[in-house]
Scaffold this active site. Structure first.
Site, PDB file in Angstrom:
ATOM      1  N   ASN A 203       0.844  -1.178   0.000  1.00 48.70           N
ATOM      2  CA  ASN A 203       0.000   0.000   0.000  1.00 48.70           C
ATOM      3  C   ASN A 203       0.883   1.233   0.000  1.00 48.70           C
ATOM      4  O   ASN A 203       1.607   1.479   0.963  1.00 48.70           O
ATOM      5  CB  ASN A 203      -0.907   0.021   1.231  1.00 48.70           C
ATOM      6  CG  ASN A 203      -1.742   1.288   1.302  1.00 48.70           C
ATOM      7  OD1 ASN A 203      -2.459   1.610   0.348  1.00 48.70           O
ATOM      8  ND2 ASN A 203      -1.637   2.028   2.392  1.00 48.70           N
ATOM      9  N   GLU A 204       0.840   1.971  -1.103  1.00 50.63           N
ATOM     10  CA  GLU A 204       1.529   3.250  -1.237  1.00 50.63           C
ATOM     11  C   GLU A 204       3.029   3.180  -0.967  1.00 50.63           C
ATOM     12  O   GLU A 204       3.577   3.983  -0.189  1.00 50.63           O
ATOM     13  CB  GLU A 204       0.847   4.310  -0.354  1.00 50.63           C
ATOM     14  CG  GLU A 204      -0.623   4.469  -0.711  1.00 50.63           C
ATOM     15  CD  GLU A 204      -1.342   5.632  -0.036  1.00 50.63           C
ATOM     16  OE1 GLU A 204      -0.873   6.072   1.032  1.00 50.63           O
ATOM     17  OE2 GLU A 204      -2.358   6.091  -0.581  1.00 50.63           O
ATOM     18  N   GLU A 311      -7.737   4.583  -4.867  1.00 53.84           N
ATOM     19  CA  GLU A 311      -8.221   5.268  -3.661  1.00 53.84           C
ATOM     20  C   GLU A 311      -8.503   6.699  -4.070  1.00 53.84           C
ATOM     21  O   GLU A 311      -7.723   7.278  -4.819  1.00 53.84           O
ATOM     22  CB  GLU A 311      -7.122   5.362  -2.576  1.00 53.84           C
ATOM     23  CG  GLU A 311      -6.763   4.098  -1.888  1.00 53.84           C
ATOM     24  CD  GLU A 311      -5.757   4.352  -0.728  1.00 53.84           C
ATOM     25  OE1 GLU A 311      -5.507   5.521  -0.369  1.00 53.84           O
ATOM     26  OE2 GLU A 311      -5.239   3.359  -0.210  1.00 53.84           O
ATOM     27  N   TRP A 342     -12.509   5.494  -1.339  1.00 52.24           N
ATOM     28  CA  TRP A 342     -12.099   5.418   0.063  1.00 52.24           C
ATOM     29  C   TRP A 342     -13.126   6.201   0.841  1.00 52.24           C
ATOM     30  O   TRP A 342     -13.313   7.373   0.556  1.00 52.24           O
ATOM     31  CB  TRP A 342     -10.718   6.044   0.257  1.00 52.24           C
ATOM     32  CG  TRP A 342     -10.203   5.919   1.645  1.00 52.24           C
ATOM     33  CD1 TRP A 342     -10.558   6.689   2.724  1.00 52.24           C
ATOM     34  CD2 TRP A 342      -9.244   4.968   2.120  1.00 52.24           C
ATOM     35  NE1 TRP A 342      -9.875   6.282   3.832  1.00 52.24           N
ATOM     36  CE2 TRP A 342      -9.057   5.225   3.499  1.00 52.24           C
ATOM     37  CE3 TRP A 342      -8.528   3.929   1.527  1.00 52.24           C
ATOM     38  CZ2 TRP A 342      -8.178   4.492   4.284  1.00 52.24           C
ATOM     39  CZ3 TRP A 342      -7.658   3.212   2.313  1.00 52.24           C
ATOM     40  CH2 TRP A 342      -7.489   3.486   3.681  1.00 52.24           C
TER      41      TRP A 342
END
Ligand SMILES: *[C@@H]1O[C@H](CO)[C@@H](O)[C@H](O)[C@H]1NC(C)=O
Ligand SMILES: *[C@@H]1O[C@H](CO)[C@@H](O)[C@H](O)[C@H]1NC(C)=O
Ligand SMILES: *[C@@H]1O[C@H](CO)[C@@H](O)[C@H](O)[C@H]1NC(C)=O
Ligand SMILES: CC(=O)N[C@H]1CO[C@H](CO)[C@@H](O)[C@@H]1O
Length: 384
Positions: A203-204, A311, A342
């Protein structure tokens, strides 16, 4: 999204079994087709289609099966009915330094003990429930293997154990070997399941101030590794889509987080691109979101790969007012394969699920334009 909820300070030290890694278990196959890229979109349940999805990072940590069932049922009721497909990104990163008692965790990295991947009832068996319910309700999941942020442990948990930090984690042999052990455990467990839409490296992922070579090389070798374990499921990076030029040199275009979206998307073992959209957190006006969407669509077009807006949000008293223009851009002006808002929220046995100001609750008035109507548009959008 970096969650604004700190992981609780750990006072008590739980002794975690320090035995050798438990045997890898494989779960029973289900036989429906796997999702795959076709041109700029995906074949989902054997049909090329656009989609809409959401994020629920918390579902894998719920301890009540009925809560998981309720959420999946609601996703199916609304999305499956209208769209036949709902996708969910599952932030699967509770890899804690020292897990507090009573916490669901998938991996513990306790200094002085062997790293421990938790196959028990408070470990990956909770994810089993999510995957089983997803199969039952026809929901697809994107499963990330690490969180860049400290929420649920993330890279910090590895760093505490291996003496790495946010930038050299990517190149530490010891940390990467453990990350791969974890990947191998999870991939083998669900490699036969058609509920897995894609595996996600993290994630990211960011490597602030680094050459983009670091994340490029890490993404290339890790995605090749995942494909060597499981060639049938898609693999994606999970990055925020940072660019290295344009945009009058504003922050998202500086490459300062060590990510070059376009370069990375060229990696053969990455099946599609992801990008996120947090204008306010990045010092950009929310209207800029539409430009960001167009730019990522153009890169996907150039490289011939699907791109997913994975997102998006902007804290607002009126989510509809800020997000509808973005959704219109996705739908009318691009071939973005899908967008995932999100964040999904619902009311479960413990009360409302988390709301960081961006939640759109199941059944709330803004759920209609932002979820039901948009999902119906996306799935009925003609595929070229
Ligand atoms: C991580 O450690 C290396 C040296 O081991 C250092 O060069 C680098 O700046 C550190 N990065 C961060 C984010 O602290
Ligand atoms: C976007 O989010 C920020 C941060 O909460 C807020 O200050 C701003 O008013 C929001 N923009 C709109 C148009 O709602
Ligand atoms: C929110 O914004 C939408 C779209 O601009 C508008 O139609 C709606 O009336 C607004 N809702 C409220 C409660 O202000
Ligand atoms: C293999 C490779 O790196 N291909 C392309 C990646 O993207 C950059 C631009 O960011 C191109 O210059 C490369 O040719």
């Amino acid at each position: 999204m970096k969650l604004h909820r700190a992981v609780s300070i750990l006072a008590a030290i739980q002794v975690v079994a320090a035995a050798a890694l438990p045997a890898i278990s494989e779960r029973a196959p289900n036989h429906a087709a796997f999702c795959k890229p076709v041109g700029r979109v995906f074949e989902i349940d054997e049909k090329a289609q656009y989609f809409m999805g959401t994020n629920t990072y918390w579902i894998g940590f719920l301890t009540n099966d009925d809560d998981v069932d309720l959420v999946m049922k609601h996703l199916k009721q609304v999305w499956h009915y209208y769209t036949k497909i709902a996708l969910r990104k599952q932030v699967l990163t509770r890899q804690l330094w020292i897990p507090p008692p009573g916490t669901v965790y998938y991996q513990a990295l306790v200094p002085g003990s062997e790293p421990y991947i938790n196959l028990g009832p408070d470990g990956l068996q909770r994810l089993d429930v999510v995957v089983d319910k997803a199969v039952h309700y026809g929901i697809k999941l994107i499963i990330p293997f690490i969180n860049n942020w400290g929420d649920y442990g993330g890279i910090n948990a590895y760093s505490n154990y291996f003496g790495t930090n946010a930038t050299n984690w990517y190149t530490s042999d010891a940390a990467q070997a453990q990350y791969r052990k974890y990947i191998k455990t999870v991939v083998r467990r669900y490699k036969h399941s058609n509920a897995i839409f894609a595996w996600e490296l993290g994630n990211e992922p960011r490597c602030h101030g680094c050459s983009t070579d670091i994340i490029f090389n890490w993404a290339k070798s890790t995605s090749e590794y995942i494909k060597s374990l499981d060639s049938r499921h898609m693999v994606t990076l999970g990055d925020e889509g940072w660019l290295v030029s344009g945009g009058d040199g504003a922050y998202p275009y500086q490459g300062v987080e060590g990510v070059d979206f376009e370069r990375n998307l060229s990696i053969e073992t990455l099946d599609f691109g992801t990008f996120h959209q947090w204008p306010h957190a990045w010092g950009m006006p929310y209207e800029w979101g539409s430009q960001w969407i167009l730019e990522h669509d153009a890169i996907g077009k150039k490289l011939g790969k699907p791109v997913v807006l994975e997102e998006y949000g902007n804290i607002s008293t009126n989510h509809t007012a800020t997000r509808l223009p973005w959704l219109d851009t996705v739908y009318y002006d691009t071939e973005i394969a899908g967008d995932m808002y999100w964040q999904y929220a619902d009311y479960i046995s413990t009360g409302p699920t988390p709301d960081d100001g961006n939640a759109v609750y199941y059944g709330a008035p803004d759920y209609i334009p932002l979820v039901i109507d948009h999902a119906a548009d996306m799935v009925s959008k003609p595929v070229p």
